[in-house]
Structures are given as structure tokens and as C-alpha cells.
Design a protein around this motif. Structure first.
Motif, PDB file in Angstrom:
ATOM      1  N   UNK A 169       0.830  -1.207   0.000  1.00  0.00           N
ATOM      2  CA  UNK A 169       0.000   0.000   0.000  1.00  0.00           C
ATOM      3  C   UNK A 169       0.865   1.258   0.000  1.00  0.00           C
ATOM      4  N   UNK A 170       1.943   1.231   0.776  1.00  0.00           N
ATOM      5  CA  UNK A 170       2.867   2.382   0.817  1.00  0.00           C
ATOM      6  C   UNK A 170       3.437   2.658  -0.571  1.00  0.00           C
ATOM      7  N   UNK A 171       3.763   1.582  -1.288  1.00  0.00           N
ATOM      8  CA  UNK A 171       4.347   1.732  -2.620  1.00  0.00           C
ATOM      9  C   UNK A 171       3.326   2.220  -3.643  1.00  0.00           C
ATOM     10  N   UNK A 172       2.037   2.060  -3.339  1.00  0.00           N
ATOM     11  CA  UNK A 172       1.010   2.414  -4.317  1.00  0.00           C
ATOM     12  C   UNK A 172       0.431   3.804  -4.175  1.00  0.00           C
ATOM     13  N   UNK A 173       0.696   4.499  -3.067  1.00  0.00           N
ATOM     14  CA  UNK A 173       0.142   5.837  -2.860  1.00  0.00           C
ATOM     15  C   UNK A 173       0.911   6.854  -3.699  1.00  0.00           C
ATOM     16  N   UNK A 174       0.184   7.672  -4.460  1.00  0.00           N
ATOM     17  CA  UNK A 174       0.809   8.681  -5.320  1.00  0.00           C
ATOM     18  C   UNK A 174       0.159  10.041  -5.091  1.00  0.00           C
ATOM     19  N   UNK A 175       0.706  11.064  -5.756  1.00  0.00           N
ATOM     20  CA  UNK A 175       0.239  12.437  -5.529  1.00  0.00           C
ATOM     21  C   UNK A 175      -0.996  12.788  -6.351  1.00  0.00           C
ATOM     22  N   UNK A 176      -1.271  12.036  -7.431  1.00  0.00           N
ATOM     23  CA  UNK A 176      -2.457  12.306  -8.241  1.00  0.00           C
ATOM     24  C   UNK A 176      -3.185  11.003  -8.547  1.00  0.00           C
ATOM     25  N   UNK A 177      -4.458  11.125  -8.920  1.00  0.00           N
ATOM     26  CA  UNK A 177      -5.263   9.939  -9.195  1.00  0.00           C
ATOM     27  C   UNK A 177      -4.761   9.189 -10.425  1.00  0.00           C
ATOM     28  N   UNK A 178      -4.476   9.914 -11.515  1.00  0.00           N
ATOM     29  CA  UNK A 178      -4.029   9.244 -12.733  1.00  0.00           C
ATOM     30  C   UNK A 178      -2.690   8.545 -12.525  1.00  0.00           C
ATOM     31  N   UNK A 179      -1.787   9.229 -11.842  1.00  0.00           N
ATOM     32  CA  UNK A 179      -0.480   8.621 -11.588  1.00  0.00           C
ATOM     33  C   UNK A 179      -0.624   7.400 -10.695  1.00  0.00           C
ATOM     34  N   UNK A 180      -1.570   7.464  -9.759  1.00  0.00           N
ATOM     35  CA  UNK A 180      -1.810   6.326  -8.879  1.00  0.00           C
ATOM     36  C   UNK A 180      -2.300   5.123  -9.678  1.00  0.00           C
ATOM     37  N   UNK A 181      -3.235   5.356 -10.609  1.00  0.00           N
ATOM     38  CA  UNK A 181      -3.746   4.246 -11.425  1.00  0.00           C
ATOM     39  C   UNK A 181      -2.643   3.636 -12.288  1.00  0.00           C
ATOM     40  N   UNK A 182      -1.798   4.504 -12.876  1.00  0.00           N
ATOM     41  CA  UNK A 182      -0.692   3.995 -13.697  1.00  0.00           C
ATOM     42  C   UNK A 182       0.292   3.195 -12.860  1.00  0.00           C
ATOM     43  N   UNK A 183       0.616   3.733 -11.679  1.00  0.00           N
ATOM     44  CA  UNK A 183       1.592   3.071 -10.814  1.00  0.00           C
ATOM     45  C   UNK A 183       1.070   1.732 -10.314  1.00  0.00           C
ATOM     46  N   UNK A 184      -0.184   1.709  -9.874  1.00  0.00           N
ATOM     47  CA  UNK A 184      -0.762   0.466  -9.350  1.00  0.00           C
ATOM     48  C   UNK A 184      -0.835  -0.593 -10.445  1.00  0.00           C
ATOM     49  N   UNK A 185      -1.227  -0.193 -11.645  1.00  0.00           N
ATOM     50  CA  UNK A 185      -1.288  -1.145 -12.764  1.00  0.00           C
ATOM     51  C   UNK A 185       0.088  -1.712 -13.073  1.00  0.00           C
ATOM     52  N   UNK A 186       1.093  -0.823 -13.130  1.00  0.00           N
ATOM     53  CA  UNK A 186       2.458  -1.268 -13.436  1.00  0.00           C
ATOM     54  C   UNK A 186       2.984  -2.203 -12.343  1.00  0.00           C
ATOM     55  N   UNK A 187       2.721  -1.872 -11.084  1.00  0.00           N
ATOM     56  CA  UNK A 187       3.217  -2.709  -9.982  1.00  0.00           C
ATOM     57  C   UNK A 187       2.514  -4.074  -9.963  1.00  0.00           C
ATOM     58  N   UNK A 188       1.234  -4.064 -10.272  1.00  0.00           N
ATOM     59  CA  UNK A 188       0.501  -5.333 -10.269  1.00  0.00           C
ATOM     60  C   UNK A 188       1.009  -6.255 -11.379  1.00  0.00           C
ATOM     61  N   UNK A 189       1.144  -5.718 -12.595  1.00  0.00           N
ATOM     62  CA  UNK A 189       1.613  -6.533 -13.712  1.00  0.00           C
ATOM     63  C   UNK A 189       3.060  -6.965 -13.517  1.00  0.00           C
TER      64      UNK A 189
END
Length: 328
Positions: free
Chosen positions: A34-54
């Protein structure tokens, strides 16, 4: 304490509680994800979470192959880092290297590869990254007030710059340190960064109005730089300079207006007509100064053209969200 820290704490606690409720061993690992997935914006968060999951899926697949071939030995983890990291990077998910390592190391800690263990890792990913994404989507601080304040600061700097230019035209010996120009440049950059963050916080139908405004000001700053170069060539006081100074006095007020008034443009057109009816220069010195003043007027026309392209004129009816922010 920053708001991102508060969001990170909330996402971490939520993920650990959910993982513990799901019966996942070492539920605190969900908090790390969860710490690794929190970002400063919603779009960046979605991109980051998708990249980390894959990336975690790629890493988990590769790690399981290594464990199945060579067993659960420490040196196998070295092989995973040596070959798995480049594989994840080539897959285009380099942001997820740390996340994938968390998952692979958990499988190593359990020392077995079964459908149940693999399902637990997927579940851990969904809970950890999902909690971060949920917290990000629920609330992001609105930057409207901050951006509006930056816009007022930029407009104020522009107004002072034009006042100083008018003063220089009236008295070529006057020395101006140009600090307002530096301040305007810094404020425009700050505004562009804030506007980009605000756009990324709107996943659906982002409003580009603030971006348009600050890019307009960025273009106009370049035009002002050109005007200052021409102004430096006005080394003699002439009636023409006084007349153009009145334009900049007008513009110093128009730049604070909420819409494009067109007053400075009208005065500039009238002034250029008046210039054409004047007698020719009587000396080379007068010719050089009048030439610089005329080119200054041409550059001012370009500045006004930029403003006119990006804002609503007076009497255009209801304005869009930022019509009040786009002045001359």
C-alpha cells in the motif's frame, strides 16, 4: 505533516486489517504494498498500481520457475535479482520491481509452490495496491485555491513589468533590476506544475483551462523578453517613446482584468496610424531609436495576439471556468 503521509497511513492500516481478516500470513506485507502504491495524483496512482501489479505477476511467474528448478536456496534469490529485474524492466513495468520482490520473497519464505500459496500472493497484491488506489480515488486535495493565487501573483508581476517598461521609455536613463520578470518566470513554472497535478487528479474529463492559461503566460514571457531587448535600444527620449509608454500604462491595468478588454490593442492601432503620419527622422540617432520603438510596437502586437487567442473578449457572454483568469 503532508496530506500524502496521512493518505499513506490510512491505506497502510486499511490493507493490513483486510489482509489479516483474509487470513494471509504476514499481513503487514500488504501495508508495504500500500505504501508503494500511494501517489500524488489519481491518474499517476492508477498507472503506478497497474504497473506494480503486472510487474508482480511477471516476477511471481519467473520466481516460481526458478524455485521449481533450483529449490528454495538463498542463492536462487540472487538469480532472481540478476535475471528477473531486467525481465521486468523489458516488460515495461520497471516501477514494480520492488513490489514484485515483496511477493517473490514471500513465496520464498513459505518454501512451497501451491495454488493456494499463489492465490494468497495475488490476494495480497489486490488488497495492498487496491487499498492505496481506493484511498487515492476517494479524496485528493483540491488545488483550485492555490492555482488561483498563483495566477494572481503572475498577473501582478506582469503589471509591474509593464509599468517599469513605461517608465524606461519616458526616462531611458532609468535602471530597473528586472526582479519582477524573474519572479514571473518562477511563478509561471510553479503554476504549470500545479495545473498538471490538478489535471491528473481528474480521471474523467480533465479541465485544461489552467494549463492553457499558464502556457499562454509562458509564451507571453518570451514576447516580453523580446520587448526588453528592443527597449534596451531606446537610448534617447522621444515623443514616440512617451506615446508608447501610455500603451504600457494601459496594459499594466488590462493585464489584471478578468477578460480581454481590447483597449490596448485599439490604442496600438491608433498609434501606428499616427506614426505613419509623422515626419521622417531628422538624424541617424533618431532613426535608430524610432526604429526600435516601432519594432517594440510590433512585438507588443504579438503579445496581444497571444492573449486574444486564449481568452474570451468582453461581452462574449458566460465564461468558462477560467475566463476570469485569462487577462491581457
Amino acid at each position: 505533516m503532508g496530506f500524502r503521509i496521512i493518505k499513506t497511513a490510512a491505506a497502510t492500516l486499511l490493507s493490513i486489517l483486510l489482509a489479516a481478516a483474509a487470513g494471509i500470513p504476514n499481513a503487514q506485507s500488504a501495508g508495504l504494498l500500500a505504501i508503494l502504491g500511494v501517489e500524488v495524483t489519481r491518474k499517476r496512482s492508477l498507472r503506478t498500481i497497474t504497473a506494480r501489479f503486472l510487474a508482480s505477476l511477471v516476477g511471481l511467474f519467473f520466481g516460481c520457475i526458478l524455485f521449481w528448478l533450483f529449490g528454495f536456496h538463498y542463492w536462487v534469490l540472487g538469480l532472481y535479482v540478476l535475471f528477473g529485474f531486467p525481465l521486468i524492466v523489458r516488460s515495461g513495468y520497471k516501477e514494480g520491481i520492488v513490489t514484485s520482490s515483496v511477493i517473490v520473497f514471500k513465496v520464498f519464505g513459505q518454501a512451497e509452490i501451491t495454488p493456494f500459496v499463489l492465490f494468497q500472493q495475488i490476494e495480497l497484491l489486490v488488497i495492498g495496491l487496491g487499498s492505496a488506489g481506493l484511498v487515492n480515488l476517494i479524496y485528493m486535495p483540491q488545488a483550485e485555491g492555490v492555482i488561483s493565487a498563483i495566477r494572481k501573483e503572475v498577473d501582478g508581476y506582469f503589471s509591474v513589468v509593464f509599468t517599469q517598461m513605461a517608465r524606461t521609455l519616458r526616462d531611458p536613463a532609468y535602471i530597473w533590476d528586472g526582479k519582477e520578470l524573474i519572479g514571473a518566470d518562477q511563478a509561471v513554472k510553479q503554476g504549470l506544475a500545479a495545473a498538471s497535478r490538478e489535471m491528473e487528479n481528474h480521471v474523467i474529463h480533465p479541465d485544461e483551462a489552467w494549463n492553457v492559461y499558464f502556457y499562454m503566460r509562458k509564451e507571453q514571457l518570451e514576447s516580453i523578453q523580446n520587448m526588453l531587448q528592443l527597449l534596451s535600444q531606446v537610448y534617447r527620449q522621444l515623443p514616440h517613446g512617451e506615446m508608447v509608454a501610455e500603451l504600457f500604462d494601459q496594459l499594466s491595468g488590462d493585464v489584471l482584468a478578468h477578460e480581454y478588454t481590447g483597449r490596448t490593442e485599439k490604442l496600438l492601432d491608433e498609434l501606428e496610424q499616427e506614426f505613419q503620419e509623422m515626419e521622417l527622422p531628422a538624424s541617424r540617432e533618431e532613426f535608430e531609436v524610432r526604429s526600435a520603438i516601432l519594432q517594440l510596437c510590433r512585438e507588443l502586437a504579438l503579445y496581444l495576439k497571444i492573449a486574444k487567442q486564449h481568452k474570451a473578449p468582453v461581452g462574449a457572454g458566460p465564461f468558462k471556468k477560467l475566463s476570469a483568469g485569462k487577462s491581457s
